[in-house]
Design a protein around this motif. Sequence first.
Motif, short mmCIF file in Angstrom:
data_model
loop_
_atom_site.label_atom_id
_atom_site.label_comp_id
_atom_site.label_asym_id
_atom_site.label_seq_id
_atom_site.Cartn_x
_atom_site.Cartn_y
_atom_site.Cartn_z
N PHE A 314 0.85 -1.19 0.00
CA PHE A 314 0.00 0.00 0.00
C PHE A 314 0.89 1.24 0.00
N GLY A 315 0.34 2.36 -0.45
CA GLY A 315 1.14 3.56 -0.44
C GLY A 315 0.33 4.81 -0.70
N ILE A 316 1.01 5.93 -0.50
CA ILE A 316 0.43 7.23 -0.82
C ILE A 316 1.44 8.02 -1.64
N ALA A 317 0.93 8.84 -2.52
CA ALA A 317 1.79 9.69 -3.35
C ALA A 317 1.21 11.09 -3.36
N GLY A 318 2.05 12.07 -3.07
CA GLY A 318 1.59 13.45 -2.93
C GLY A 318 1.40 14.16 -4.25
N GLY A 319 0.57 15.18 -4.21
CA GLY A 319 0.36 16.06 -5.35
C GLY A 319 0.33 17.50 -4.86
N VAL A 320 -0.52 18.31 -5.40
CA VAL A 320 -0.68 19.69 -4.95
C VAL A 320 -1.96 19.78 -4.15
#
Length: 355
Positions: A314-320
């Motif tokens: 599982f993971g998270i990826a940042g944006g604006v």
Amino acid sequence: METIKRRPTRQIKLGNVLIGGGAPISVQSMLSVPTSDISAALSQIHSLEKVGCEIIRFSVETIADIPSIYEFKKETHIPLVADIHFDYKLALAALQAGVDGLRINPGNIGSRDKVEAVAKSAKERGVPIRIGVNSGSLPKELLAKYGLSSEAMVEAALSHIRILEDIGFEAIKVSVKASQVPLMLASYRALSQKIDYPLHLGVTEAGTLLSGSVKSALALGILLEEGIGDTIRVSLTADPVKEVMVGKQILQNLGLRKGLQIISCPTCGRTHINLMRLAEEVESALQEYANLPLTIAVMGCAVNGPGEAREADFGIAGGVGEGLIFAKGKIIKKVPEDRLVAELIQLIKNWKESV
């Protein structure tokens, strides 16, 4: 990952933890508060329990420390080791109070009859003894003969071992710790060729959280990869909880222990989120899931994050102002930045309940 072939050793039992003989490598730490301060000590014991510490050591300096042992035994099932120097009566009192292990040096505990008294009491209770040799406290005669060297460290350990063996005590584990990595490595390697007792690995006086973690990971990692070592302590000038966390990470990254691994990318110009804060939040929030066999990714870029971390569970990826939640490289949803950690935790909770 290739499987590390561990050095065959005898097996001893420390409370409910097996050490050596192919048993899983255990992670231990030591209380940094006065043993006689029962409230502070118990608070630290409970904190260590939460992060998966498997053996807890504490100093016993005076008879005033002994009553604390009775209280510790009521509050925890983690094996407790009393660290004692010079006064054999303190060792006898600690055994009477129910400690699961002793850390002593037979050579400084007194005359042979005093050592025999401690060994006899320990044997009757099934309590093992760790012989702990440190580079900073080697006998003067060995320093004169060898200088500060692995030869001096090993001879000191063997002389202490012989004292116990001569009186029929063999529930022994041994450490030969040094603050210099090359000396520590040479000492453990040489000793491992001469005995089959389980070895407790550690770098003594390793340093602060950063420098001590690097030094310990390097030294312990090298020996563990060579199959040397049955239990470890990362000695840091920091909260003992950090010692356990670093120790577990060392074992996990060598494939010697299953558990939660958090990977995160370095920041770059494509990062539009506070990645350092986000990674720390995830690490803190996932402490209670430390034993889950999962890899969690915290990535700074919503474009490349899921692809670069596609092997993560599982993971998270940042944006604006927002980010992606993904699993095995596949995007599950897009959420506001302030919901990323909560959504990730919920995803892991759902997975845990489903398996």
